[in-house]
Design an enzyme around this catalytic site. Structure first.
Site, PDB file in Angstrom:
ATOM      1  N   LYS A 112       0.833  -1.204   0.000  1.00 14.96           N
ATOM      2  CA  LYS A 112       0.000   0.000   0.000  1.00 14.96           C
ATOM      3  C   LYS A 112       0.869   1.256   0.000  1.00 14.96           C
ATOM      4  O   LYS A 112       0.552   2.254  -0.657  1.00 14.96           O
ATOM      5  CB  LYS A 112      -0.932  -0.006   1.220  1.00 14.96           C
ATOM      6  CG  LYS A 112      -2.042  -1.044   1.107  1.00 14.96           C
ATOM      7  CD  LYS A 112      -2.958  -1.027   2.297  1.00 14.96           C
ATOM      8  CE  LYS A 112      -4.131  -1.982   2.099  1.00 14.96           C
ATOM      9  NZ  LYS A 112      -3.699  -3.405   1.972  1.00 14.96           N
ATOM     10  N   ASP A 158     -20.949  15.532  32.624  1.00 15.05           N
ATOM     11  CA  ASP A 158     -20.606  14.373  33.453  1.00 15.05           C
ATOM     12  C   ASP A 158     -20.282  14.861  34.856  1.00 15.05           C
ATOM     13  O   ASP A 158     -19.610  15.878  35.021  1.00 15.05           O
ATOM     14  CB  ASP A 158     -19.359  13.649  32.905  1.00 15.05           C
ATOM     15  CG  ASP A 158     -19.643  12.953  31.585  1.00 15.05           C
ATOM     16  OD1 ASP A 158     -20.829  12.789  31.240  1.00 15.05           O
ATOM     17  OD2 ASP A 158     -18.671  12.585  30.893  1.00 15.05           O
TER      18      ASP A 158
END
Length: 332
Positions: free
Chosen positions: A73, A253
């Site tokens: 690749k 949170d």
DNA sequence: TTTTCGT
DNA sequence: GACGAAAAA
């Protein structure tokens, strides 16, 4: 988590890393192949760590984690300036739908795949199939757009004031710190991460209900005052949900930590991730082990000793002989 | 009890 | 990378 990381500045193989990571994500999210995902990640990190530009697949192959396929690749990319595999991924339906669905909070690769195979391939389709969504996913859908918006610092400052007011009206011995990129001085943040402790809750508190009672009481109060609008989850030590003071809903949170672990927790949740990693590595080199709960000295046997007493973040830096960094200096 | 998701 | 919480199994 608001600012982009170093682009390609000090990584001559940046472009290789990018496509390897993209293929890795594809293998994980679409093909559910965690091993290939890990393999591509490993190769990418080898390339990233390599100080000079790789000029052939053959040369790349010498690196750990780079084998035949990835070498090919790299050659293709060097020779043609692109990768057929990447082009293919980018125009692949499955891939695009899964990337989209995954942007809904509560939908990960597994659920996205499942939805796709049952014909749900768009946000509109999700809207039509609410009965198939969990509570968390329904909230993710409801605020799909809002949750992708950054939160300006000034808005978090307002929310901080409100939270401090409400929580201290309950009991003024609560300690509150908003961590994350906000504490590191960033102009905008992705969510709001509130850390709270109370002297009545320490690591030797055996009664699990103590922290649960604190957290539930705080969450109930913020709900009553219309700051919290939705709850994603609520347990004994962690709340995940939604708050709103303006027209956009924000992810909030709240976690409650034992009093004696508070400074290790604020340090950890302030980040950045990379800073934490570096600091932990430094701790190890100096014979300590550091995590979100405590700092311990490593015995010669490799077994960590008892948690060391810590009364500030500075203490932690001192123990491991690491020059103190203020939160705004922890952006790497 | 295990898996999924988020942090 | 570990861990808390929810959901699935």
């Amino acid at each position: 988590m608001s600012k982009r990381k170093a682009p390609s500045s000090d990584n001559p193989n940046h472009d290789f890393c990018e496509f390897l990571i993209e293929i890795g994500e594809y293998e994980r999210n679409v093909n559910r192949n965690i091993h290939k995902y890990n393999a591509y990640r490993k190769a990418a990190s080898s390339l990233a760590a390599h100080p000079t530009r790789i000029t052939s697949g053959k040369e790349a192959k010498k690196l750990e984690g780079v084998g035949q396929k990835i070498a090919e690749k790299i050659d293709e990319f060097i020779n043609t300036g692109k990768l057929r595999k990447i082009d293919k991924i980018r125009e692949d339906d499955t891939s695009n739908v899964i990337s989209l669905l995954t942007r809904v909070s509560g939908i990960g690769p597994a659920k996205a795949q499942e939805f796709f195979h049952s014909g749900i391939n768009s946000i509109e389709e999700l809207e039509k199939n609410k009965s198939k969504l969990s509570h968390h996913q329904l909230i993710g859908l409801k605020y799909f757009k809002d949750f992708e918006e950054k939160i300006p610092r000034s808005e978090i400052e307002e929310i901080e004031k409100l939270v401090r007011g409400y929580v201290s009206s309950l009991d003024n011995s609560y300690l509150i710190t908003i961590c994350g990129s906000y504490r590191r001085g960033k102009a905008e943040s992705g969510d709001i991460d509130v850390l709270i402790t109370h002297p009545s809750f320490t690591s030797s508190t055996t009664d699990k209900d103590v922290s649960t009672r604190h957290l539930k009481k705080i969450v109930a109060l913020l709900e009553k005052n219309k700051l919290i609008t939705d709850t994603i989850s609520l347990g004994g030590v962690k709340f995940m949900g939604v708050c709103r003071i303006k027209d956009i809903a924000r992810r909030l949170d709240i976690r409650i930590t034992p009093h004696d672990q508070y400074h290790c927790a604020t340090l950890y949740f302030t980040g950045s991730d990379i800073f934490n990693k570096e600091m932990r590595a430094h701790a190890l080199q100096n014979g300590f082990t550091l995590n979100e709960y405590c700092l311990r000295r490593m015995g010669s046997t490799g077994v960590p000793g008892e948690p060391l007493p810590v009364s500030s973040e500075e203490d932690i830096f001192d123990y491991i002989n690491y020059p103190y960094k203020t939160p705004t200096e922890r952006n790497l």
